[in-house]
Design a protein around this motif. Structure first.
Motif, PDB file in Angstrom:
ATOM      1  N   TYR A 171       0.778  -0.961   0.107  1.00 11.27           N
ATOM      2  CA  TYR A 171      -0.048   0.126   0.019  1.00 11.27           C
ATOM      3  C   TYR A 171       0.811   1.328   0.011  1.00 11.27           C
ATOM      4  O   TYR A 171       0.631   2.330   0.566  1.00 11.27           O
ATOM      5  N   TRP A 172       1.816   1.164  -0.582  1.00  9.36           N
ATOM      6  CA  TRP A 172       2.977   2.236  -0.836  1.00  9.36           C
ATOM      7  C   TRP A 172       2.184   3.456  -1.256  1.00  9.36           C
ATOM      8  O   TRP A 172       2.521   4.690  -0.697  1.00  9.36           O
ATOM      9  N   ASN A 173       1.393   3.378  -2.275  1.00  8.33           N
ATOM     10  CA  ASN A 173       0.766   4.663  -2.785  1.00  8.33           C
ATOM     11  C   ASN A 173      -0.208   5.331  -1.839  1.00  8.33           C
ATOM     12  O   ASN A 173      -0.767   6.351  -2.030  1.00  8.33           O
ATOM     13  N   SER A 174      -0.680   4.624  -0.779  1.00  9.41           N
ATOM     14  CA  SER A 174      -1.483   5.095   0.102  1.00  9.41           C
ATOM     15  C   SER A 174      -0.865   5.603   1.281  1.00  9.41           C
ATOM     16  O   SER A 174      -1.521   6.514   2.099  1.00  9.41           O
ATOM     17  N   GLY A 175       0.350   5.681   1.347  1.00  2.44           N
ATOM     18  CA  GLY A 175       1.261   6.106   2.520  1.00  2.44           C
ATOM     19  C   GLY A 175       1.354   7.569   2.627  1.00  2.44           C
ATOM     20  O   GLY A 175       1.159   8.226   1.753  1.00  2.44           O
ATOM     21  N   VAL A 176       1.789   7.985   3.744  1.00  3.67           N
ATOM     22  CA  VAL A 176       2.184   9.389   4.133  1.00  3.67           C
ATOM     23  C   VAL A 176       3.410   9.380   3.687  1.00  3.67           C
ATOM     24  O   VAL A 176       4.592   8.652   3.801  1.00  3.67           O
ATOM     25  N   GLU A 177       3.814  10.520   2.844  1.00  7.85           N
ATOM     26  CA  GLU A 177       4.915  10.694   2.298  1.00  7.85           C
ATOM     27  C   GLU A 177       6.192  10.987   3.116  1.00  7.85           C
ATOM     28  O   GLU A 177       7.341  10.284   2.868  1.00  7.85           O
ATOM     29  N   TRP A 178       6.125  11.802   4.370  1.00  4.45           N
ATOM     30  CA  TRP A 178       7.376  11.553   5.073  1.00  4.45           C
ATOM     31  C   TRP A 178       7.584  10.409   5.947  1.00  4.45           C
ATOM     32  O   TRP A 178       8.841  10.002   6.119  1.00  4.45           O
ATOM     33  N   ILE A 179       6.652   9.568   6.155  1.00  3.88           N
ATOM     34  CA  ILE A 179       6.764   8.159   6.728  1.00  3.88           C
ATOM     35  C   ILE A 179       7.417   7.590   5.886  1.00  3.88           C
ATOM     36  O   ILE A 179       8.415   6.671   6.259  1.00  3.88           O
ATOM     37  N   LYS A 180       7.023   7.382   4.393  1.00  2.00           N
ATOM     38  CA  LYS A 180       7.676   6.620   3.578  1.00  2.00           C
ATOM     39  C   LYS A 180       9.297   6.777   3.321  1.00  2.00           C
ATOM     40  O   LYS A 180      10.170   6.158   3.415  1.00  2.00           O
ATOM     41  N   ARG A 181       9.519   8.363   3.505  1.00  2.00           N
ATOM     42  CA  ARG A 181      10.825   8.757   3.456  1.00  2.00           C
ATOM     43  C   ARG A 181      11.782   8.280   4.778  1.00  2.00           C
ATOM     44  O   ARG A 181      12.749   7.916   4.625  1.00  2.00           O
ATOM     45  N   LEU A 182      10.914   8.251   5.611  1.00  2.00           N
ATOM     46  CA  LEU A 182      11.559   7.911   7.023  1.00  2.00           C
ATOM     47  C   LEU A 182      12.037   6.484   7.067  1.00  2.00           C
ATOM     48  O   LEU A 182      13.144   6.022   7.296  1.00  2.00           O
ATOM     49  N   VAL A 183      10.988   5.562   6.195  1.00  2.00           N
ATOM     50  CA  VAL A 183      11.211   4.295   6.437  1.00  2.00           C
ATOM     51  C   VAL A 183      12.510   3.927   5.483  1.00  2.00           C
ATOM     52  O   VAL A 183      13.311   2.969   5.505  1.00  2.00           O
ATOM     53  N   THR A 184      12.378   4.589   4.272  1.00  2.00           N
ATOM     54  CA  THR A 184      13.376   4.003   3.116  1.00  2.00           C
ATOM     55  C   THR A 184      14.685   4.862   3.252  1.00  2.00           C
ATOM     56  O   THR A 184      15.671   4.509   2.888  1.00  2.00           O
ATOM     57  N   GLU A 185      14.871   6.138   3.644  1.00  2.00           N
ATOM     58  CA  GLU A 185      15.928   7.066   3.687  1.00  2.00           C
ATOM     59  C   GLU A 185      16.474   7.269   5.011  1.00  2.00           C
ATOM     60  O   GLU A 185      17.615   7.682   5.208  1.00  2.00           O
ATOM     61  N   GLY A 186      15.695   6.908   6.297  1.00  2.00           N
ATOM     62  CA  GLY A 186      16.411   7.033   7.477  1.00  2.00           C
ATOM     63  C   GLY A 186      16.192   8.632   8.108  1.00  2.00           C
ATOM     64  O   GLY A 186      15.192   9.171   7.465  1.00  2.00           O
ATOM     65  N   ASP A 187      16.516   8.687   9.375  1.00  2.00           N
ATOM     66  CA  ASP A 187      16.032   9.852  10.009  1.00  2.00           C
ATOM     67  C   ASP A 187      16.596  11.168   9.098  1.00  2.00           C
ATOM     68  O   ASP A 187      15.778  12.312   9.687  1.00  2.00           O
ATOM     69  N   SER A 188      17.491  11.309   8.639  1.00  5.09           N
ATOM     70  CA  SER A 188      17.829  12.632   7.932  1.00  5.09           C
ATOM     71  C   SER A 188      16.617  12.944   6.993  1.00  5.09           C
ATOM     72  O   SER A 188      16.780  14.343   6.663  1.00  5.09           O
ATOM     73  N   SER A 189      15.905  12.175   6.565  1.00  8.66           N
ATOM     74  CA  SER A 189      15.041  12.534   5.636  1.00  8.66           C
ATOM     75  C   SER A 189      13.489  13.628   6.251  1.00  8.66           C
ATOM     76  O   SER A 189      13.177  14.281   5.551  1.00  8.66           O
ATOM     77  N   VAL A 190      13.592  13.403   7.573  1.00 10.97           N
ATOM     78  CA  VAL A 190      12.309  14.146   8.111  1.00 10.97           C
ATOM     79  C   VAL A 190      12.947  15.402   8.753  1.00 10.97           C
ATOM     80  O   VAL A 190      12.134  16.400   8.789  1.00 10.97           O
ATOM     81  N   GLY A 191      14.279  15.349   9.251  1.00  9.61           N
ATOM     82  CA  GLY A 191      14.544  16.718   9.877  1.00  9.61           C
ATOM     83  C   GLY A 191      15.809  17.523   9.062  1.00  9.61           C
ATOM     84  O   GLY A 191      15.574  18.565   9.223  1.00  9.61           O
ATOM     85  N   GLY A 192      16.465  16.785   8.073  1.00  7.34           N
ATOM     86  CA  GLY A 192      17.155  17.646   7.092  1.00  7.34           C
ATOM     87  C   GLY A 192      18.362  18.187   7.826  1.00  7.34           C
ATOM     88  O   GLY A 192      18.714  17.811   9.160  1.00  7.34           O
TER      89      GLY A 192
END
Ligand SMILES: [Zn+2]
Length: 207
Positions: A171-192
């Motif tokens: 259900y990737w296309n249903s997901g919240v964008e920042w949560i998907k980035r957090l899962v795939t890219e790690g914590d730098s994706s949410v805080g920058g």
């Protein structure tokens, strides 16, 4: 293919208050049934299937940012449930998944939430731990009765076993964008760069 052992193995889990425990007895690979979803996965697959689920409904029901599941035949799972008799240490009685989702309120410490038609999500009525997902309609595509076990309800020791890892994200296309980035890219994706770095190098504080 999953790095899960091809030998038989056993996983354990349950709710936080220990009223409800479960055992998943995974047979050797040669005895695991092929799942009839080649169109979906592009290849033959065998249970257990372990995955993350980004759908909004599962996120709300779980209360976690991302739900995780372990899907397997119902007959691999045995439930041990303590009665509601109020004894100090009531002994547990063994149940199968059908018994679990048919449990009457008050008889067992199980509450079955019918989230949508044909879907039952049992949770512990004492501590609230979400435990499983059973979808009646799945029988149309797969005659083997299946159950999705909430991945996070597994014991730590079972979650740390080799191969007990999510293999895909549903259900990737249903997901919240920042949560998907957090899962795939790690914590730098949410805080920058705006968040100060923690001394260990991460951008979200680890405590
Ligand atoms: Zn409980």
């Amino acid at each position: 293919m999953s790095s899960l052992s091809q030998d038989a193995l056993t996983l354990h889990g349950g709710c936080d208050c220990t009223s409800i425990r479960f055992t998943i007895s995974i047979p050797a690979l040669v005895s695991r049934p092929v799942l009839p979803y080649p169109d979906l996965f592009g290849a033959e697959i065998w249970p257990p299937q372990i995955f993350l689920d980004h759908c909004n409904k599962c996120r709300r029901v779980s209360g976690a940012l991302v739900q995780g599941w372990l899907t397997c035949p119902q007959d691999w799972v045995e439930w041990a449930i303590k009665s509601t008799s109020g004894e100090e240490s009531p002994s547990a009685t063994k149940f199968n998944t059908v018994d679990l989702i048919c449990a009457k309120p008050g008889v067992l410490p199980v509450v079955n939430y019918a989230s949508t038609e044909g879907v039952t999500r049992p949770f512990c009525g004492r501590c609230g731990t979400n435990l499983a997902y059973v979808f009646e309609g799945r029988k149309e595509k797969n005659p083997i009765p299946m159950v999705d076990i909430v991945l996070g309800s597994l014991d730590t020791e079972s979650l740390e076993m080799p191969g007990v890892r999510p293999e895909r994200q549903f259900y990737w296309n249903s997901g919240v964008e920042w949560i998907k980035r957090l899962v795939t890219e790690g914590d730098s994706s949410v805080g920058g760069e705006k968040l100060p770095r923690h001394p260990d190098g991460s951008r979200m504080q680890v405590v």
